[in-house]
Design an enzyme around this catalytic site. Structure first.
Site, PDB file in Angstrom:
ATOM      1  CD  GLU A 156      -2.489   3.365  -5.756  1.00 37.83           C
ATOM      2  OE1 GLU A 156      -3.535   2.819  -6.168  1.00 37.83           O
ATOM      3  OE2 GLU A 156      -1.551   2.717  -5.279  1.00 37.83           O
TER       4      GLU A 156
ATOM      5  CG  HIS B 229      -2.467  -0.445  -7.537  1.00 37.70           C
ATOM      6  ND1 HIS B 229      -3.008   0.166  -6.434  1.00 37.70           N
ATOM      7  CD2 HIS B 229      -2.383  -1.766  -7.223  1.00 37.70           C
ATOM      8  CE1 HIS B 229      -3.256  -0.747  -5.494  1.00 37.70           C
ATOM      9  NE2 HIS B 229      -2.880  -1.931  -5.956  1.00 37.70           N
TER      10      HIS B 229
ATOM     11  NE  ARG C 156      -4.378  -0.905  -0.102  1.00 33.72           N
ATOM     12  CZ  ARG C 156      -4.627  -1.835  -1.015  1.00 33.72           C
ATOM     13  NH1 ARG C 156      -3.668  -2.178  -1.868  1.00 33.72           N
ATOM     14  NH2 ARG C 156      -5.802  -2.411  -1.088  1.00 33.72           N
TER      15      ARG C 156
END
Length: 322
Positions: free
Chosen positions: A260, A278, A231
């Site tokens: 993000e 990601h 994360r």
């Protein structure tokens, strides 16, 4: 008996179609006035297929007096307050297991890209620079020691791959794990001091926020490599940017970020960092498996079976009735 299930945001067709086939599905994003629609249907909702980054907290859960289960897409669930869900008697499921190998594959690709500068060398070729001289020599995995922060299922899959590459592995977590042969360090600082590559697979949340800070990066050293596929919140992004600018560490490979999909321009402008959007689990095969697990958790629960993958904070069977 018909079960009413809410979907909060658009998601993959496999989930939409699977839930729609098994239940009476309410697609909140299709409503002209989502707020009014939610107020109308909330009293009858028994299940939620969680889409997007909907925050599940006291304010959210208090809207649904009959809610029994929330099926969330993804292994991470830092957007869900598990303790509050348990207090409300709501089971929360996520999608672990089916993405472990894919994320581990991506992590090894990210490591190779960061250490061997593979994206940079490809850009070098495309720019026609190879016609003038060879790309400069790079760092290597040879002789490196990798420390894994978060030796869960994904962390172990990464460790197996690193071992196959001849890289020594050690780890840090809340406690040493039985049956694990890797060296354990009781603090993250000790781990960073004894490795030259730190691989972060830790979950998000208040407990792990900015675990990797200025001090840890300095301990990693000038030949250090930081990899994050866990994360974004685990790494202090400002401290990382400064460490890369100052050459406190050699390079970084990041698949996750603090805000993000917004990535700091300082990182985008740097040559000594590799950035992925990601994509750790983002293959058709793996995302389909994750999506099916969302559907299966709902179907099994409302068929009177145990949900397949409840989060630890809302175990099955329930500790208390709603």
């Amino acid at each position: 008996m018909t079960v009413d299930v809410l979907m909060t945001a658009p998601t993959m067709p496999l989930i939409v179609d699977g839930v729609d086939k098994a239940f009476r599905l309410h697609k909140l994003w299709e409503a002209k006035d989502p707020k009014a629609k939610l107020a109308e249907i909330a009293p009858i909702i028994r299940g939620i297929a969680l889409g997007g980054h909907t925050r599940v907290d006291e304010a959210f859960l208090s809207q649904f007096p009959k809610l029994e289960i929330i099926a969330s897409m993804g292994v991470g669930y830092d957007h869900v307050d598990g303790a509050v869900a348990e207090k409300h008697g709501v089971i929360v499921t996520h999608t672990p297991g089916v993405l472990d190998e894919e994320v581990a594959d991506t992590c090894l690709g990210l490591i190779l890209c960061a250490v061997r500068e593979l994206p940079q060398s490809e850009r070098y070729l495309r720019a026609g620079k190879w016609l003038n001289k060879n790309y400069p020599l790079t760092s290597t995995l040879r002789g490196r020691t990798a420390g894994i922060l978060g030796l869960g299922r994904i962390g172990k899959a990464i460790a197996r791959r690193l071992e196959a590459f001849g890289v020594e592995v050690c780890y840090h977590g809340r406690r040493p794990q039985p049956g694990v042969g890797y060296v354990y360090y009781p603090t993250l600082k000790e781990l960073a001091e004894n490795v030259d590559m730190l691989v972060c697979v830790a979950p998000g949340g208040a407990e792990t926020k900015h675990l990797v800070n200025k001090d840890i990066l300095e301990s990693l050293g000038r030949d250090g490599v930081l990899i994050n596929v866990g994360r974004g919140s685990v790494v202090d992004e400002k401290a990382l940017i400064q460490a890369l600018m100052d050459k406190t560490i050699l390079t970084a490979g990041l698949d996750v970020f603090e805000d993000e999909p917004r990535v700091p321009q300082e990182l985008i402008d740097m040559e000594n960092v590799v950035l992925f959007p990601h994509v750790g689990s983002a293959s058709v095969h793996t995302r389909n498996a994750m999506g099916q697990l969302v559907v299966d958790n709902l179907i099994d629960y409302f068929a009177g079976k145990a949900p397949r993958t409840p989060i630890p904070e809302t175990p099955w069977p329930r500790k208390r009735a709603k």
